[in-house]
Scaffold this active site. Structure first.
Site, PDB file in Angstrom:
ATOM      1  CG  ASN A   1      -2.325  61.053  66.518  1.00 21.29           C
ATOM      2  OD1 ASN A   1      -1.737  61.931  67.186  1.00 21.29           O
ATOM      3  ND2 ASN A   1      -2.325  60.380  65.403  1.00 21.29           N
TER       4      ASN A   1
ATOM      5  CE  LYS B   1      -4.386  62.319  63.210  1.00 14.40           C
ATOM      6  NZ  LYS B   1      -4.964  61.953  61.948  1.00 14.40           N
TER       7      LYS B   1
ATOM      8  CG  HIS C   1       0.260  58.659  62.199  1.00 14.87           C
ATOM      9  ND1 HIS C   1      -0.235  59.377  61.172  1.00 14.87           N
ATOM     10  CD2 HIS C   1      -0.669  58.335  63.047  1.00 14.87           C
ATOM     11  CE1 HIS C   1      -1.491  59.720  61.295  1.00 14.87           C
ATOM     12  NE2 HIS C   1      -2.043  58.948  62.228  1.00 14.87           N
TER      13      HIS C   1
ATOM     14  CD  GLU D   1      -1.849  62.508  59.866  1.00 12.09           C
ATOM     15  OE1 GLU D   1      -1.249  62.852  60.994  1.00 12.09           O
ATOM     16  OE2 GLU D   1      -3.085  62.339  59.684  1.00 12.09           O
TER      17      GLU D   1
ATOM     18  CD  GLU E   1      -3.969  55.161  62.625  1.00 15.96           C
ATOM     19  OE1 GLU E   1      -4.731  55.659  63.244  1.00 15.96           O
ATOM     20  OE2 GLU E   1      -3.152  55.707  62.207  1.00 15.96           O
TER      21      GLU E   1
ATOM     22  N   GLY F   1      -8.912  60.553  58.721  1.00 16.02           N
ATOM     23  CA  GLY F   1      -9.359  61.929  58.884  1.00 16.02           C
ATOM     24  C   GLY F   1     -10.433  62.084  57.578  1.00 16.02           C
TER      25      GLY F   1
ATOM     26  CB  SER G   1     -12.979  57.795  59.764  1.00 16.87           C
ATOM     27  OG  SER G   1     -12.303  58.679  58.970  1.00 16.87           O
TER      28      SER G   1
ATOM     29  N   GLY H   1      -7.973  59.914  65.967  1.00 13.93           N
ATOM     30  CA  GLY H   1      -7.721  61.247  65.898  1.00 13.93           C
ATOM     31  C   GLY H   1      -8.812  62.244  66.085  1.00 13.93           C
ATOM     32  N   GLY H   2      -9.210  62.771  65.172  1.00 10.68           N
ATOM     33  CA  GLY H   2     -10.529  63.858  65.501  1.00 10.68           C
ATOM     34  C   GLY H   2     -11.250  63.584  66.532  1.00 10.68           C
TER      35      GLY H   2
HETATM   36  P1  PGA Z   1      -8.780  59.965  62.524  1.00 15.12           P
HETATM   37  O1  PGA Z   1      -7.214  59.811  62.670  1.00 15.12           O
HETATM   38  O2  PGA Z   1      -9.351  59.218  63.733  1.00 15.12           O
HETATM   39  O3  PGA Z   1      -8.835  61.694  62.616  1.00 15.12           O
HETATM   40  O4  PGA Z   1      -9.237  59.421  61.377  1.00 15.12           O
HETATM   41  C1  PGA Z   1      -6.855  58.666  63.014  1.00 15.12           C
HETATM   42  C2  PGA Z   1      -5.008  58.706  63.116  1.00 15.12           C
HETATM   43  O5  PGA Z   1      -4.491  59.448  62.131  1.00 15.12           O
HETATM   44  O6  PGA Z   1      -4.416  58.104  63.911  1.00 15.12           O
END
Ligand code: PGA
Length: 251
Positions: free
Chosen positions: A9, A11, A94, A96, A166, A172, A212, A233-234
């Site tokens: 992802n 973002k 998601h 967010e 999640e 994050g 994470s 994500g990251g």
């Molecule tokens: P992250 O994000 O791996 O950076 O924690 C996961 C996500 O929001 O899908």
């Protein structure tokens, strides 16, 4: 058996040039019978990426969409637009989106339905906030999120669904749920789906862990019985890191 998924992802990261570079690098990835690769990229990059990804085993997903086919919804993107670009997956709900853009369960349910109507596979995100976690409300929260999103779907649709559990406090932050706890909640989500449909349906739904996930910790999640992959994500932004994630899954 359920085929595992490694989904990135991105973002709100990557210009077209940066996205194209990633996909060129990804030509070294080899397709696997047991693992599907998905990158959920910003809208602006999707057109170019679906073409570039044809030289890789990666499938392309969006990170959001509106549920209507078209209309006066300034700034929104419709399922038809995504489908016409060759997009195959779409992240829906998601955390967010839920937090910053106030998307509620009913709105998210409409998106899940619209995705299926247009042959896009939704990656439905569910998970509790830190406050809910501390108040022991994880199961209540994921039940409501899951049941509302799946209402009115057919069994055939639900079998294709991807869910990502999640915990919001793990996204994050560098903190992860323990693999055992994540597996427990994911098993619980499977029970919810079995209750709403039946166990044959629930056994086919792929449920990912997200929050994470890194090359160093992904293997412990993949070792759990109910976890079918990860939404990352990251650690999905740099191709080298994505490749390490894939390597850690494939063992
Ligand atoms: P992250 O994000 O791996 O950076 O924690 C996961 C996500 O929001 O899908």
């Amino acid at each position: 058996m359920r085929k595992a998924i490694l989904a990135g992802n991105w973002k709100m990261y990557k210009t077209n040039a940066e996205a194209a570079q990633f996909m060129q690098d990804a030509a070294v990835l080899t397709a696997s019978e047991d693992l599907e690769f998905v990158i959920c990229a910003p809208f602006t990059t999707l057109g170019a990426l679906t073409e570039l990804a044809a030289h890789t085993p990666i499938k392309i997903g969006a990170q959001n969409m509106h549920h209507s086919e078209q209309g006066a919804f300034t700034g929104e993107i419709s399922p038809i637009m995504l489908k016409h670009l060759g997009v195959q997956y779409v992240i829906v709900g998601h955390s967010e989106r839920r937090t910053y853009f106030h998307e509620d369960n009913a709105f998210i349910a409409a998106k899940v339905k619209a995705a299926f109507q247009h042959s896009l596979i939704p990656i439905l995100c569910v998970g509790e906030t830190l406050m809910q976690y501390e108040a022991n409300e994880t199961e209540v929260v994921v039940r409501e999120q899951t049941e509302t999103a799946l209402q009115g779907l057919s069994s055939e649709q639900v079998k294709q669904l991807v869910v990502a559990y999640e915990p919001v406090w793990a996204i994050g932050t560098g903190k992860t749920a323990s693999a055992q706890d994540a597996n427990h909640v994911i098993g619980y989500i499977r029970q919810i789906i079995a209750g709403q449909f039946d166990s044959t349906v629930a056994d086919q739904v792929r449920i990912l862990y997200g929050g994470s996930v890194k090359p160093e910790n992904i293997a412990q999640f993949m070792a759990e019985s109910d976890i079918d992959g990860a939404l990352v994500g990251g650690a999905s932004l740099a191709f080298e890191s994505f490749k390490e994630l894939a390597k850690a899954i494939e063992g």
